[in-house]
Motif scaffolding. Sequence first.
Motif, short mmCIF file in Angstrom:
data_model
loop_
_atom_site.label_atom_id
_atom_site.label_comp_id
_atom_site.label_asym_id
_atom_site.label_seq_id
_atom_site.Cartn_x
_atom_site.Cartn_y
_atom_site.Cartn_z
N SER A 240 0.83 -1.20 0.00
CA SER A 240 0.00 0.00 0.00
C SER A 240 0.87 1.26 0.00
N ILE A 241 1.91 1.26 0.81
CA ILE A 241 2.80 2.42 0.86
C ILE A 241 3.54 2.59 -0.45
N ALA A 242 3.95 1.49 -1.05
CA ALA A 242 4.64 1.57 -2.35
C ALA A 242 3.72 2.17 -3.41
N ARG A 243 2.44 1.79 -3.40
CA ARG A 243 1.49 2.37 -4.35
C ARG A 243 1.30 3.86 -4.09
N GLN A 244 1.21 4.25 -2.83
CA GLN A 244 1.07 5.67 -2.50
C GLN A 244 2.30 6.44 -2.96
N PHE A 245 3.47 5.88 -2.73
CA PHE A 245 4.71 6.52 -3.14
C PHE A 245 4.75 6.69 -4.66
N GLU A 246 4.31 5.66 -5.37
CA GLU A 246 4.30 5.71 -6.83
C GLU A 246 3.33 6.79 -7.33
N ARG A 247 2.13 6.86 -6.72
CA ARG A 247 1.16 7.89 -7.12
C ARG A 247 1.71 9.28 -6.83
N THR A 248 2.34 9.45 -5.69
CA THR A 248 2.92 10.75 -5.34
C THR A 248 4.02 11.12 -6.32
N SER A 249 4.84 10.16 -6.68
CA SER A 249 5.93 10.40 -7.61
C SER A 249 5.39 10.78 -8.99
N GLU A 250 4.36 10.06 -9.44
CA GLU A 250 3.74 10.37 -10.73
C GLU A 250 3.11 11.75 -10.69
N HIS A 251 2.46 12.08 -9.60
CA HIS A 251 1.83 13.40 -9.45
C HIS A 251 2.90 14.49 -9.50
N ARG A 252 4.00 14.27 -8.81
CA ARG A 252 5.09 15.26 -8.80
C ARG A 252 5.66 15.43 -10.20
N LEU B 86 5.75 18.86 -12.43
CA LEU B 86 7.01 19.39 -12.96
C LEU B 86 6.94 19.56 -14.47
N SER B 87 6.32 18.61 -15.17
CA SER B 87 6.26 18.72 -16.63
C SER B 87 5.34 19.88 -17.06
N ARG B 88 4.29 20.14 -16.26
CA ARG B 88 3.40 21.26 -16.57
C ARG B 88 4.09 22.61 -16.37
N THR B 89 5.00 22.66 -15.44
CA THR B 89 5.69 23.94 -15.16
C THR B 89 6.96 24.06 -15.96
#
Length: 116
Positions: free
Chosen positions: A93-105, A109-112
């Motif tokens: 569960s934590i790995a999935r959360q980390f992955e979602r956070t990383s993808e969101h980040r 970054l790509s939008r900015t």
Amino acid sequence: MKNLPPEALQQVASYFHVLAEPNRLRILNFLRQGERNVGELAQLCSCTAANISRHLLLMTQQGLVAREGRGTSVYYRIADPSVYALCDLVCDSIARQFERTSEHRQALLSRTGVSS
């Protein structure tokens, strides 16, 4: 947890309290590979034998590990293998959360126009 009496809920909280310490989780990971004595665990965890012994005492009291004396050494092993299913569930569960956070980040970054 449905319909558990307060005493049982206290036991559940104590169980999770034991799992809430990183060195105890490390000990569980090392015991997953097989039984070990205090000296081996201390070396693997880069801790003192006294520190490891305190952790093992708490883990034994909660029924997570069992101990067996052999000559002058005491060996510890997992007493409740279901702890690994619980830990794996939480870690996944934590790995999935980390992955979602990383993808969101990355998306932000790509939008900015900033590269990581």
